[in-house]
Motif scaffolding. Structure first.
Motif, PDB file in Angstrom:
ATOM      1  N   GLY A  24       0.805  -1.208   0.000  1.00  0.00           N
ATOM      2  CA  GLY A  24       0.000   0.000   0.000  1.00  0.00           C
ATOM      3  C   GLY A  24       0.839   1.259   0.000  1.00  0.00           C
ATOM      4  O   GLY A  24       0.514   2.243  -0.675  1.00  0.00           O
ATOM      5  N   ALA A  25       1.947   1.244   0.731  1.00  0.00           N
ATOM      6  CA  ALA A  25       2.813   2.425   0.786  1.00  0.00           C
ATOM      7  C   ALA A  25       3.420   2.725  -0.584  1.00  0.00           C
ATOM      8  O   ALA A  25       3.593   3.894  -0.950  1.00  0.00           O
ATOM      9  CB  ALA A  25       3.920   2.215   1.816  1.00  0.00           C
ATOM     10  N   LEU A  26       3.717   1.697  -1.365  1.00  0.00           N
ATOM     11  CA  LEU A  26       4.262   1.914  -2.708  1.00  0.00           C
ATOM     12  C   LEU A  26       3.225   2.541  -3.623  1.00  0.00           C
ATOM     13  O   LEU A  26       3.560   3.346  -4.501  1.00  0.00           O
ATOM     14  CB  LEU A  26       4.753   0.583  -3.294  1.00  0.00           C
ATOM     15  CG  LEU A  26       5.958  -0.047  -2.607  1.00  0.00           C
ATOM     16  CD1 LEU A  26       6.249  -1.417  -3.208  1.00  0.00           C
ATOM     17  CD2 LEU A  26       7.184   0.850  -2.732  1.00  0.00           C
ATOM     18  N   TYR A  27       1.972   2.168  -3.443  1.00  0.00           N
ATOM     19  CA  TYR A  27       0.910   2.746  -4.272  1.00  0.00           C
ATOM     20  C   TYR A  27       0.550   4.160  -3.817  1.00  0.00           C
ATOM     21  O   TYR A  27       0.359   5.058  -4.628  1.00  0.00           O
ATOM     22  CB  TYR A  27      -0.321   1.847  -4.213  1.00  0.00           C
ATOM     23  CG  TYR A  27      -1.510   2.352  -5.009  1.00  0.00           C
ATOM     24  CD1 TYR A  27      -1.388   2.661  -6.358  1.00  0.00           C
ATOM     25  CD2 TYR A  27      -2.756   2.510  -4.407  1.00  0.00           C
ATOM     26  CE1 TYR A  27      -2.467   3.119  -7.102  1.00  0.00           C
ATOM     27  CE2 TYR A  27      -3.852   2.966  -5.138  1.00  0.00           C
ATOM     28  CZ  TYR A  27      -3.707   3.269  -6.479  1.00  0.00           C
ATOM     29  OH  TYR A  27      -4.779   3.740  -7.200  1.00  0.00           O
ATOM     30  N   LEU A  28       0.482   4.371  -2.496  1.00  0.00           N
ATOM     31  CA  LEU A  28       0.097   5.686  -1.981  1.00  0.00           C
ATOM     32  C   LEU A  28       1.165   6.738  -2.246  1.00  0.00           C
ATOM     33  O   LEU A  28       0.833   7.903  -2.519  1.00  0.00           O
ATOM     34  CB  LEU A  28      -0.169   5.605  -0.478  1.00  0.00           C
ATOM     35  CG  LEU A  28      -1.605   5.347  -0.036  1.00  0.00           C
ATOM     36  CD1 LEU A  28      -2.106   3.987  -0.487  1.00  0.00           C
ATOM     37  CD2 LEU A  28      -1.725   5.472   1.485  1.00  0.00           C
ATOM     38  N   ALA A  29       2.432   6.357  -2.108  1.00  0.00           N
ATOM     39  CA  ALA A  29       3.546   7.301  -2.316  1.00  0.00           C
ATOM     40  C   ALA A  29       3.344   8.593  -1.522  1.00  0.00           C
ATOM     41  O   ALA A  29       3.518   9.697  -2.033  1.00  0.00           O
ATOM     42  CB  ALA A  29       3.720   7.602  -3.808  1.00  0.00           C
ATOM     43  N   GLY A  30       2.952   8.452  -0.261  1.00  0.00           N
ATOM     44  CA  GLY A  30       2.808   9.609   0.607  1.00  0.00           C
ATOM     45  C   GLY A  30       1.430  10.225   0.651  1.00  0.00           C
ATOM     46  O   GLY A  30       1.180  11.122   1.460  1.00  0.00           O
ATOM     47  N   GLN A  31       0.502   9.766  -0.198  1.00  0.00           N
ATOM     48  CA  GLN A  31      -0.853  10.311  -0.180  1.00  0.00           C
ATOM     49  C   GLN A  31      -1.598   9.843   1.074  1.00  0.00           C
ATOM     50  O   GLN A  31      -1.309   8.787   1.639  1.00  0.00           O
ATOM     51  CB  GLN A  31      -1.625   9.845  -1.421  1.00  0.00           C
ATOM     52  CG  GLN A  31      -1.066  10.380  -2.731  1.00  0.00           C
ATOM     53  CD  GLN A  31      -1.505  11.808  -3.016  1.00  0.00           C
ATOM     54  OE1 GLN A  31      -2.386  12.339  -2.350  1.00  0.00           O
ATOM     55  NE2 GLN A  31      -0.881  12.428  -4.004  1.00  0.00           N
ATOM     56  N   ASP A  32      -2.568  10.634   1.494  1.00  0.00           N
ATOM     57  CA  ASP A  32      -3.384  10.311   2.659  1.00  0.00           C
ATOM     58  C   ASP A  32      -4.267   9.108   2.329  1.00  0.00           C
ATOM     59  O   ASP A  32      -5.080   9.172   1.396  1.00  0.00           O
ATOM     60  CB  ASP A  32      -4.260  11.515   3.017  1.00  0.00           C
ATOM     61  CG  ASP A  32      -5.022  11.329   4.319  1.00  0.00           C
ATOM     62  OD1 ASP A  32      -5.119  10.192   4.819  1.00  0.00           O
ATOM     63  OD2 ASP A  32      -5.549  12.344   4.839  1.00  0.00           O
ATOM     64  N   PRO A  33      -4.151   7.994   3.063  1.00  0.00           N
ATOM     65  CA  PRO A  33      -4.968   6.815   2.761  1.00  0.00           C
ATOM     66  C   PRO A  33      -6.462   7.047   2.955  1.00  0.00           C
ATOM     67  O   PRO A  33      -7.269   6.237   2.490  1.00  0.00           O
ATOM     68  CB  PRO A  33      -4.439   5.749   3.719  1.00  0.00           C
ATOM     69  CG  PRO A  33      -3.819   6.515   4.834  1.00  0.00           C
ATOM     70  CD  PRO A  33      -3.251   7.749   4.197  1.00  0.00           C
ATOM     71  N   ARG A  34      -6.822   8.145   3.609  1.00  0.00           N
ATOM     72  CA  ARG A  34      -8.247   8.444   3.802  1.00  0.00           C
ATOM     73  C   ARG A  34      -8.884   9.103   2.580  1.00  0.00           C
ATOM     74  O   ARG A  34     -10.080   9.407   2.598  1.00  0.00           O
ATOM     75  CB  ARG A  34      -8.410   9.337   5.023  1.00  0.00           C
ATOM     76  CG  ARG A  34      -8.035   8.656   6.343  1.00  0.00           C
ATOM     77  CD  ARG A  34      -7.988   9.634   7.490  1.00  0.00           C
ATOM     78  NE  ARG A  34      -6.926  10.634   7.293  1.00  0.00           N
ATOM     79  CZ  ARG A  34      -6.630  11.599   8.167  1.00  0.00           C
ATOM     80  NH1 ARG A  34      -7.321  11.684   9.292  1.00  0.00           N
ATOM     81  NH2 ARG A  34      -5.660  12.452   7.919  1.00  0.00           N
ATOM     82  N   HIS A  35      -8.120   9.302   1.529  1.00  0.00           N
ATOM     83  CA  HIS A  35      -8.678   9.863   0.295  1.00  0.00           C
ATOM     84  C   HIS A  35      -9.834   8.971  -0.170  1.00  0.00           C
ATOM     85  O   HIS A  35      -9.727   7.733  -0.147  1.00  0.00           O
ATOM     86  CB  HIS A  35      -7.585   9.914  -0.775  1.00  0.00           C
ATOM     87  CG  HIS A  35      -7.949  10.730  -1.975  1.00  0.00           C
ATOM     88  ND1 HIS A  35      -8.928  10.345  -2.873  1.00  0.00           N
ATOM     89  CD2 HIS A  35      -7.457  11.906  -2.452  1.00  0.00           C
ATOM     90  CE1 HIS A  35      -9.022  11.239  -3.837  1.00  0.00           C
ATOM     91  NE2 HIS A  35      -8.148  12.202  -3.602  1.00  0.00           N
ATOM     92  N   PRO A  36     -10.955   9.549  -0.613  1.00  0.00           N
ATOM     93  CA  PRO A  36     -12.102   8.729  -1.031  1.00  0.00           C
ATOM     94  C   PRO A  36     -11.791   7.742  -2.149  1.00  0.00           C
ATOM     95  O   PRO A  36     -12.427   6.683  -2.225  1.00  0.00           O
ATOM     96  CB  PRO A  36     -13.124   9.774  -1.495  1.00  0.00           C
ATOM     97  CG  PRO A  36     -12.764  11.020  -0.759  1.00  0.00           C
ATOM     98  CD  PRO A  36     -11.279  10.995  -0.622  1.00  0.00           C
ATOM     99  N   LEU A  37     -10.811   8.055  -3.009  1.00  0.00           N
ATOM    100  CA  LEU A  37     -10.460   7.137  -4.091  1.00  0.00           C
ATOM    101  C   LEU A  37      -9.425   6.098  -3.663  1.00  0.00           C
ATOM    102  O   LEU A  37      -9.037   5.242  -4.463  1.00  0.00           O
ATOM    103  CB  LEU A  37      -9.938   7.909  -5.302  1.00  0.00           C
ATOM    104  CG  LEU A  37     -10.926   8.877  -5.952  1.00  0.00           C
ATOM    105  CD1 LEU A  37     -10.319   9.513  -7.198  1.00  0.00           C
ATOM    106  CD2 LEU A  37     -12.248   8.187  -6.289  1.00  0.00           C
TER     107      LEU A  37
END
Length: 301
Positions: free
Chosen positions: A207-220
């Motif tokens: 998941g961290a590789l996909y998020l790349a620092g984005q907030d996991p609470r993002h609706p998408l």
């Protein structure tokens, strides 16, 4: 017989050797290709490489003495934790849907992380859907389907299409979808002893590789807990009880129902993640695919 099949599959998956130490993305991708190459692909299809929007895609059509397909398109998104996979690794699933429905499928080769982190995959899936609309396809004859990460993309692509003001497809079919990047579902811990594929640590690393620092609470990224699903088309969520991602589906179904969306939550006991891939050797897989095909044909105009 089915109980014996489930027990045999569980034992086989647990006997699979686990590599020691971390593996590179290239090694993970090769291992996933090897795993999915073992799955049975039914007769009665023909395939052709093509393009959909800016990305390659695999066209899967019914073949045989009466090859004329039914009107409509299954836009399919493969699984692989947003890091792995391709239309070819998902062919056992797309082919089974095509054979059962006689509707063609276009399986999208969307961009993968870590080279292309969020929101690249969503952007590619939305562009593919928009390309179908621009080509004159009736949205009432398009269904979004996918497994695992691709199952999550069926929902997030619809959310992105809705927010862009596009007409929505006829339905969603998601096999063991990943719908919560926050990993707050109870099943992530309660099913730790049952899931032969995932661990919390593994999910968080990928998941961290996909998020790349984005907030996991993002609706998408976490639509099961942070998106407003109002207005989405009817959806079928299929999941097994031996999955860390079980609550991704149960909470998505609850959230969708509360927003007035027609949703079928289809839970099968004692089966693993994306168990539908074991068609031909697991009765529950074939039965689930039959139910998915019925759902699709009921909703495609």
């Amino acid at each position: 017989m089915s109980k014996e099949q489930r027990a045999a599959l569980r034992a086989e998956l647990r006997r699979a050797p686990q590599p020691e130490g971390p593996r590179s993305i290239e090694e993970l991708r090769a291992g996933f290709r090897a795993l999915m190459a073992q799955m049975r692909i039914p007769d009665g299809i023909r395939t052709k490489t093509t393009e959909l929007g800016p990305r390659p895609a695999l066209l899967v059509e019914p073949a045989g003495p009466d090859p004329a397909p039914r009107p409509g398109t299954i836009l399919y998104f493969h699984g692989g934790s947003f890091l792995l996979g391709s239309p070819e690794t998902a062919l056992c699933l797309t082919a089974n849907l095509v054979v059962r429905t006689k509707i063609r499928a276009l399986s999208l080769d969307y961009r993968l992380a870590p080279e292309h982190p969020f929101p690249a995959a969503v952007e590619d899936c939305l562009a593919a859907y928009r390309a179908l609309l621009d080509a004159g396809e009736d949205p009432g004859r398009i269904v979004l389907a996918g497994d695992s990460a691709g199952g999550g993309l069926t929902v997030t692509t619809c959310l992105a299409a809705r927010d862009a003001g596009l007409p929505l497809p006829a339905a969603i079919v998601a096999f063991s979808p990943g719908l919560d990047a926050t990993r707050t579902g109870e099943s992530v811990d309660s099913k730790a002893g049952d899931d032969p594929f995932f661990t919390r640590d593994g999910l968080e690393r990928s998941g961290a590789l996909y998020l790349a620092g984005q907030d996991p609470r993002h609706p998408l990224l976490s639509p099961a807990v942070h998106a407003d699903p109002a207005g989405l088309p009817p959806m079928l969520l299929q999941v097994g009880t031996d999955e860390l991602l079980l609550d991704d589906s149960t909470r998505m179904a609850e959230r969708a129902r509360a927003a007035g969306v027609d949703v079928v939550l289809d839970v099968t006991a004692d089966v693993p993640h994306v168990f539908q891939a074991y068609s031909g050797s697991l009765d529950e897989a074939d039965q689930a695919l039959d139910r998915a095909a019925l759902f699709l044909t009921q909703h495609v105009r």
